[in-house]
Design a protein around this motif. Sequence first.
Motif, PDB file in Angstrom:
ATOM      1  N   HIS A   4      38.624  42.908  28.369  1.00 17.38           N
ATOM      2  CA  HIS A   4      39.365  43.344  29.550  1.00 17.38           C
ATOM      3  C   HIS A   4      38.517  44.174  30.510  1.00 17.38           C
ATOM      4  CE1 HIS A   4      39.570  46.691  26.737  1.00 17.38           C
ATOM      5  NE2 HIS A   4      39.859  47.496  27.749  1.00 17.38           N
ATOM      6  N   ASN A  63      31.805  47.877  30.260  1.00 18.88           N
ATOM      7  CA  ASN A  63      31.442  47.779  28.844  1.00 18.88           C
ATOM      8  C   ASN A  63      30.196  48.602  28.557  1.00 18.88           C
ATOM      9  OD1 ASN A  63      32.646  45.865  26.641  1.00 18.88           O
ATOM     10  ND2 ASN A  63      33.083  44.832  28.581  1.00 18.88           N
ATOM     11  N   SER A  97      34.856  44.872  32.700  1.00 17.88           N
ATOM     12  CA  SER A  97      33.701  44.195  33.297  1.00 17.88           C
ATOM     13  C   SER A  97      32.461  44.520  32.474  1.00 17.88           C
ATOM     14  CB  SER A  97      33.495  44.673  34.738  1.00 17.88           C
ATOM     15  OG  SER A  97      33.090  46.038  34.743  1.00 17.88           O
ATOM     16  N   ARG A 113      30.953  40.931  36.388  1.00 21.80           N
ATOM     17  CA  ARG A 113      31.467  39.779  35.631  1.00 21.80           C
ATOM     18  C   ARG A 113      32.291  40.256  34.437  1.00 21.80           C
ATOM     19  NH1 ARG A 113      27.501  35.461  36.319  1.00 21.80           N
ATOM     20  NH2 ARG A 113      28.460  34.347  34.575  1.00 21.80           N
ATOM     21  N   LYS A 114      33.203  39.384  33.989  1.00 25.55           N
ATOM     22  CA  LYS A 114      33.958  39.642  32.765  1.00 25.55           C
ATOM     23  C   LYS A 114      33.256  38.932  31.596  1.00 25.55           C
ATOM     24  CE  LYS A 114      37.468  42.209  33.991  1.00 25.55           C
ATOM     25  NZ  LYS A 114      38.843  41.685  34.040  1.00 25.55           N
TER      26      LYS A 114
END
Length: 364
Positions: free
Chosen positions: A90, A96, A92, A130-131
């Motif tokens: 959940h 993270n 990006s 980005r995910k």
Amino acid sequence: MSSIKLRDLSVRFRDGSFGLQNINLSIESEEFVVLIGPSGSGKTTMLRTIAGFVEPTSGSVHIGGDNMTHVPPEQRRMGMVFQQHAVWPHMSVAKNIGYPLVRNGEKKASISKRVERVLDLVGLEGFGSRKPASLSGGQRQRVALARAIIADPTVLLLDEALSALDEPLRDALRRELVSLTRREGLTTVHVTHDRAEAISIADRIVVLGGGNIQQIATPTELLSAPATADVARFIADATVLTGTIQHGKVVCSDLGISWDLGAVQAIDDVIEGESVDIAIPPQSVSIGPAHHPDYIFAEITSVLFQVTSYSITAKTHTGHSFRTSISCSIPVIGETIGLSVENPLVYRTFDQDRSRGTVSWSPD
């Protein structure tokens, strides 16, 4: 300095079995050390004890000269990467990676700057928004690596961190990992079950078995002189046979052959009448005519192509299997051949006090 010193370290589980027994090991600052051994050998237990996730039963763990034996994992200033990258889907990529800094209460501007730096270090520049779901497995593992190093750890711990990746991605990330740890001056401890990986990336390799250190050596030393027959079997795919010393010769009754003591690599001091283990690695075996009196009759039972040669397994009439390689022709399963064995490794027959005692090493 981020050296690691394990002193008389033991881990005993609730069922009474030992995960580690009287381990003594010194890892120098900025050294890249690989722990390797068969399943249940103690390599992951050792890594998790260094990290603080496993409490030792006895002994001590020192990091950078400080006793960290009873210090919680989050206070040890270590980065750790596991086999499964465990990034949060959940968040990006940037969030993270920056999470350890957020947890430490750092300011947004500082976090953003440091995230950009480590993204560049791990080859993910421009991926911050980005995910994880949009990334490949290798890219997600890079995110996990970036998260492990963003808080400037003193030590980087890797638990099978590359094993879930496919080749050639795994090879590429392996090379980048070594370069990264050198550039950042990280002391690194890496657990792997891959012998080729250990040999290719380690400054030194620690071979574990049954919760004990079997050997500590550079890759070159390990390949040229395995400390025990068990290490030769595990590292070099050696076939291990029993023998005796008779009249200045190493006699192997199982195969009906012998070698002059001067024609073997005697790892231990051996004496007349003593029982020995004879380790025969693939490079000690050559192929010749099937029915020649100077060769051992055998049948090819497996064949693997290895770019420039074929790796074969051949079984003798006594049921012993040997590995070797051939490049002059294409071997066929079921084909009969002759085997010649030269320069085997010779060890005193297994002695618990000698082979399973503690091994320690420190540089001069």
